[in-house]
Scaffold this motif. Sequence first.
Motif, PDB file in Angstrom:
ATOM      1  N   LEU A  30       0.834  -1.205   0.000  1.00 53.34           N
ATOM      2  CA  LEU A  30       0.000   0.000   0.000  1.00 53.34           C
ATOM      3  C   LEU A  30       0.869   1.255   0.000  1.00 53.34           C
ATOM      4  O   LEU A  30       0.462   2.298  -0.512  1.00 53.34           O
ATOM      5  N   LEU A  31       2.062   1.164   0.571  1.00 53.82           N
ATOM      6  CA  LEU A  31       2.994   2.291   0.614  1.00 53.82           C
ATOM      7  C   LEU A  31       3.951   2.309  -0.573  1.00 53.82           C
ATOM      8  O   LEU A  31       4.510   3.349  -0.899  1.00 53.82           O
ATOM      9  N   LEU A  32       4.135   1.158  -1.213  1.00 47.08           N
ATOM     10  CA  LEU A  32       5.142   1.045  -2.258  1.00 47.08           C
ATOM     11  C   LEU A  32       4.597   1.167  -3.675  1.00 47.08           C
ATOM     12  O   LEU A  32       5.356   1.438  -4.600  1.00 47.08           O
ATOM     13  N   GLU A  33       3.300   0.944  -3.855  1.00 47.07           N
ATOM     14  CA  GLU A  33       2.704   1.018  -5.192  1.00 47.07           C
ATOM     15  C   GLU A  33       1.420   1.829  -5.127  1.00 47.07           C
ATOM     16  O   GLU A  33       0.506   1.476  -4.391  1.00 47.07           O
ATOM     17  N   ASP A  34       1.343   2.893  -5.915  1.00 47.88           N
ATOM     18  CA  ASP A  34       0.150   3.748  -5.930  1.00 47.88           C
ATOM     19  C   ASP A  34      -1.117   2.985  -6.287  1.00 47.88           C
ATOM     20  O   ASP A  34      -2.187   3.287  -5.784  1.00 47.88           O
ATOM     21  N   GLU A  35      -1.013   2.023  -7.173  1.00 46.73           N
ATOM     22  CA  GLU A  35      -2.194   1.322  -7.678  1.00 46.73           C
ATOM     23  C   GLU A  35      -2.782   0.335  -6.681  1.00 46.73           C
ATOM     24  O   GLU A  35      -3.919  -0.093  -6.836  1.00 46.73           O
ATOM     25  N   LEU A  79       9.819  -3.524 -16.332  1.00 49.24           N
ATOM     26  CA  LEU A  79      10.082  -4.219 -15.066  1.00 49.24           C
ATOM     27  C   LEU A  79      11.175  -3.521 -14.269  1.00 49.24           C
ATOM     28  O   LEU A  79      11.063  -3.360 -13.052  1.00 49.24           O
ATOM     29  N   GLY A  80      12.228  -3.106 -14.946  1.00 50.48           N
ATOM     30  CA  GLY A  80      13.303  -2.401 -14.266  1.00 50.48           C
ATOM     31  C   GLY A  80      12.822  -1.106 -13.651  1.00 50.48           C
ATOM     32  O   GLY A  80      13.144  -0.795 -12.494  1.00 50.48           O
ATOM     33  N   SER A  81      12.017  -0.347 -14.373  1.00 49.56           N
ATOM     34  CA  SER A  81      11.470   0.911 -13.847  1.00 49.56           C
ATOM     35  C   SER A  81      10.560   0.663 -12.661  1.00 49.56           C
ATOM     36  O   SER A  81      10.596   1.392 -11.662  1.00 49.56           O
ATOM     37  N   TRP A  82       9.723  -0.377 -12.757  1.00 52.09           N
ATOM     38  CA  TRP A  82       8.817  -0.703 -11.654  1.00 52.09           C
ATOM     39  C   TRP A  82       9.597  -1.085 -10.401  1.00 52.09           C
ATOM     40  O   TRP A  82       9.302  -0.599  -9.304  1.00 52.09           O
ATOM     41  N   LEU A  83      10.630  -1.929 -10.549  1.00 55.69           N
ATOM     42  CA  LEU A  83      11.443  -2.313  -9.394  1.00 55.69           C
ATOM     43  C   LEU A  83      12.169  -1.106  -8.803  1.00 55.69           C
ATOM     44  O   LEU A  83      12.228  -0.945  -7.581  1.00 55.69           O
ATOM     45  N   GLU A  84      12.724  -0.256  -9.658  1.00 52.57           N
ATOM     46  CA  GLU A  84      13.424   0.935  -9.167  1.00 52.57           C
ATOM     47  C   GLU A  84      12.477   1.840  -8.384  1.00 52.57           C
ATOM     48  O   GLU A  84      12.823   2.348  -7.308  1.00 52.57           O
ATOM     49  N   VAL A  88      12.927   2.818  -4.428  1.00 51.45           N
ATOM     50  CA  VAL A  88      13.036   4.196  -3.942  1.00 51.45           C
ATOM     51  C   VAL A  88      12.013   4.442  -2.838  1.00 51.45           C
ATOM     52  O   VAL A  88      12.323   5.013  -1.798  1.00 51.45           O
ATOM     53  N   ARG A  89      10.787   3.984  -3.054  1.00 49.23           N
ATOM     54  CA  ARG A  89       9.741   4.159  -2.037  1.00 49.23           C
ATOM     55  C   ARG A  89      10.061   3.383  -0.765  1.00 49.23           C
ATOM     56  O   ARG A  89       9.825   3.867   0.339  1.00 49.23           O
ATOM     57  N   ALA A  90      10.577   2.168  -0.906  1.00 49.16           N
ATOM     58  CA  ALA A  90      10.939   1.374   0.272  1.00 49.16           C
ATOM     59  C   ALA A  90      12.045   2.078   1.045  1.00 49.16           C
ATOM     60  O   ALA A  90      11.976   2.184   2.285  1.00 49.16           O
ATOM     61  N   GLN A  91      13.042   2.566   0.346  1.00 50.44           N
ATOM     62  CA  GLN A  91      14.145   3.270   1.001  1.00 50.44           C
ATOM     63  C   GLN A  91      13.644   4.490   1.739  1.00 50.44           C
ATOM     64  O   GLN A  91      13.955   4.706   2.910  1.00 50.44           O
ATOM     65  N   ARG A  92      12.826   5.309   1.089  1.00 46.74           N
ATOM     66  CA  ARG A  92      12.282   6.525   1.727  1.00 46.74           C
ATOM     67  C   ARG A  92      11.410   6.174   2.920  1.00 46.74           C
ATOM     68  O   ARG A  92      11.497   6.812   3.978  1.00 46.74           O
ATOM     69  N   THR A  93      10.538   5.194   2.770  1.00 42.90           N
ATOM     70  CA  THR A  93       9.625   4.810   3.852  1.00 42.90           C
ATOM     71  C   THR A  93      10.395   4.276   5.061  1.00 42.90           C
ATOM     72  O   THR A  93      10.125   4.682   6.186  1.00 42.90           O
ATOM     73  N   LEU A  94      11.341   3.389   4.818  1.00 43.10           N
ATOM     74  CA  LEU A  94      12.060   2.769   5.917  1.00 43.10           C
ATOM     75  C   LEU A  94      13.072   3.699   6.580  1.00 43.10           C
ATOM     76  O   LEU A  94      13.389   3.527   7.757  1.00 43.10           O
TER      77      LEU A  94
END
Length: 175
Positions: free
Chosen positions: A50-55, A155-160, A164-170
């Motif tokens: 929910l925090l890592l993917e807008d959709e 896929l590369g863009s989605w993982l990146e 980035v969101r995981a890094q910022r959140t954590l």
Amino acid sequence: MFLRRAARRSAPPPPTSSDAHSEMRVTRSVPIIRRAADVFAFIEDPASQLLLEDEVVAAVRMPGTGPGVGEVQVFLHATPEGRSIRSLEVLEYEPSTRVLVRSLDPLPAGMLEATTELSISADGPDSCVMRHTARYVLAAAALAEPAASQWAGYLGSWLESMHVRAQRTLEADLA
């Protein structure tokens, strides 16, 4: 090291040597200033999406499964095109360090298998590296070269983006 493997009863049979196929892998990693066990605990919880993917608007672990081998996670995605459900099954699980999942969704034409491996490795007492490797087995000529390159780029863009969101959140409460 403790490793459990799930039975692959419902997985498609692996390609034989006589089957023409190709494999595509896309790997991305990101350093995170957090203990490896904390990062793994965050990522293995379906609600983290929910925090890592807008959709993603809902995420659950199916009752009676997991965490661990055999766990099924289900995600409700909402996009301008409509809603869709995506689901994953845990095939291999090493507590706090590694998980291998496969998609339970119908695969695109020509795709024989879709798996993603997540690994978290300590990079110090309070830091780690999170790595995702998406692996796809494709039937011969299932995707022409331009389409395969576009798919790998997506896929590369989605993982990146997710990293980035995981890094910022954590790392947010460290600032």
